[in-house]
Design an enzyme around this catalytic site. Structure first.
Site, PDB file in Angstrom:
ATOM      1  N   HIS A 162      -7.232  -5.981  -1.530  1.00 50.11           N
ATOM      2  CA  HIS A 162      -6.432  -5.088  -0.937  1.00 50.11           C
ATOM      3  C   HIS A 162      -4.800  -5.731  -0.129  1.00 50.11           C
ATOM      4  O   HIS A 162      -3.900  -5.893  -0.470  1.00 50.11           O
ATOM      5  CB  HIS A 162      -6.730  -3.747  -0.109  1.00 50.11           C
ATOM      6  CG  HIS A 162      -5.433  -2.845  -0.032  1.00 50.11           C
ATOM      7  ND1 HIS A 162      -4.650  -1.783  -1.332  1.00 50.11           N
ATOM      8  CD2 HIS A 162      -4.831  -1.941   0.646  1.00 50.11           C
ATOM      9  CE1 HIS A 162      -4.070  -1.351  -0.931  1.00 50.11           C
ATOM     10  NE2 HIS A 162      -3.913  -1.319   0.630  1.00 50.11           N
TER      11      HIS A 162
ATOM     12  N   SER B  73       0.457  -1.428   0.246  1.00 46.76           N
ATOM     13  CA  SER B  73       0.062  -0.122   0.667  1.00 46.76           C
ATOM     14  C   SER B  73       0.473   0.900  -0.209  1.00 46.76           C
ATOM     15  O   SER B  73       1.555   1.315  -0.954  1.00 46.76           O
ATOM     16  CB  SER B  73      -0.949  -0.450   1.645  1.00 46.76           C
ATOM     17  OG  SER B  73      -1.992   0.937   0.862  1.00 46.76           O
TER      18      SER B  73
ATOM     19  N   ASP C 220      -9.061  -5.114  -5.685  1.00 44.54           N
ATOM     20  CA  ASP C 220      -8.848  -4.446  -4.318  1.00 44.54           C
ATOM     21  C   ASP C 220      -9.909  -3.746  -4.213  1.00 44.54           C
ATOM     22  O   ASP C 220     -10.476  -2.718  -5.261  1.00 44.54           O
ATOM     23  CB  ASP C 220      -7.543  -3.230  -4.718  1.00 44.54           C
ATOM     24  CG  ASP C 220      -7.074  -2.992  -4.242  1.00 44.54           C
ATOM     25  OD1 ASP C 220      -7.068  -2.096  -2.815  1.00 44.54           O
ATOM     26  OD2 ASP C 220      -5.550  -3.713  -4.203  1.00 44.54           O
TER      27      ASP C 220
END
Length: 276
Positions: free
Chosen positions: A242, A86, A212
């Site tokens: 995610h 991320s 995602d």
């Protein structure tokens, strides 16, 4: 740190995401270490504490955490691959462009230039107003609370992680929401990384979930578009959201990152199976 064997001479520096903890990289770290690689997971400035701790830091502090870890880690190995989840993917790209001699490769996992996944509330599109709010002293204690499915497709795992997030122990599963002012810093980091993608020279493996819920897969494709002078491989996953390092396709992620790191280290790629 191990100082013998071809794999041990290749180091992997792992970077967690915004409001997250090194624990979200634990399974990947164990999988790579089991194959002999030397692994170091960094804790970003302001994380694993309170919301106030996080709000007091800026994106440059987070990047400094990774840079400092890289400079401590690099002398112990022959080459370093930096991998992040991320926001950690952005920091990995940033340190690769600022320290090209020390970074031999980048594993960008669930890259988040922007929050544009299918679960993100429409009101977050007003995030461009946050710098104005900060200038006016508004929103220091306001938070965008995370919402289901929290980046996790596996329902049993999701329940455990959510319970940890709300237990008050931020070191276990991170904070349950993103402070407004921290989102400002992520947007600034994103702009910085975008403007320097053309400087990336290290090969990059970008892994992203097709579904995602936090950041659309186009975030990964943006790396391939912007990194004009680096080899970028994009891998899309079918059965996770995610948090790909802990969700249903974590074994695939471990195997893909392993093969990528092995190639950079000049190590023959073997069949890898992981029990986690």
């Amino acid at each position: 740190m191990p100082g013998f064997g071809a794999a041990a001479r290749t180091g992997v520096l792992l970077v967690h995401g915004l409001t997250g903890t090194p624990a979200e990289m634990r399974l990947l770290a164990k999988g790579l270490n089991r194959e002999g690689f030397t692994v170091y997971a960094v804790q970003l400035a302001g994380h694993c504490g309170s919301m106030q701790d996080l709000v007091q830091t800026r994106w440059t502090d987070w990047l400094a955490s990774v840079q400092s870890a890289l400079l401590r880690f690099a002398p112990h190995v022959d080459r370093v691959v930096v991998g992040g989840l991320s926001m950690g993917a952005l920091l990995s790209l940033a340190v690769a462009t600022s320290h090209p001699r020390q970074v031999a490769g980048v594993a960008a996992l669930s890259t988040t230039f922007r929050y544009d996944g299918w679960s993100i509330p429409s009101y977050t599109k007003l995030a461009f107003l946050l710098p104005l709010f900060r200038l006016l002293g508004i929103g220091r204690h306001r938070v965008f609370m995370e919402a289901p499915p929290y980046g996790i497709k596996d329902e049993a795992l999701r329940a455990r992680v959510v319970a940890q997030m709300h237990s008050g122990d931020s070191a276990a599963a991170g904070l349950p929401g993103n402070p407004w002012w921290s989102i400002i810093e992520l947007r600034r980091l994103s702009a910085h990384v975008r403007s320097h993608l053309r400087d990336l020279r290290a090969p990059c493996l970008a892994i992203h979930a097709k579904e995602d819920d936090i950041s659309h897969r186009s975030n990964a494709e943006d790396i391939a578009t912007g990194a004009l002078h680096a080899k970028v491989e994009v891998v899309l996953l079918d059965n996770c959201y995610h948090m790909i390092t802990i969700d249903r396709e974590r074994r695939t992620v471990i195997a893909k990152v392993h093969d990528f790191v092995a190639r950079i280290g000049g190590i023959p790629v073997s069949k890898v199976t992981h029990g986690q």
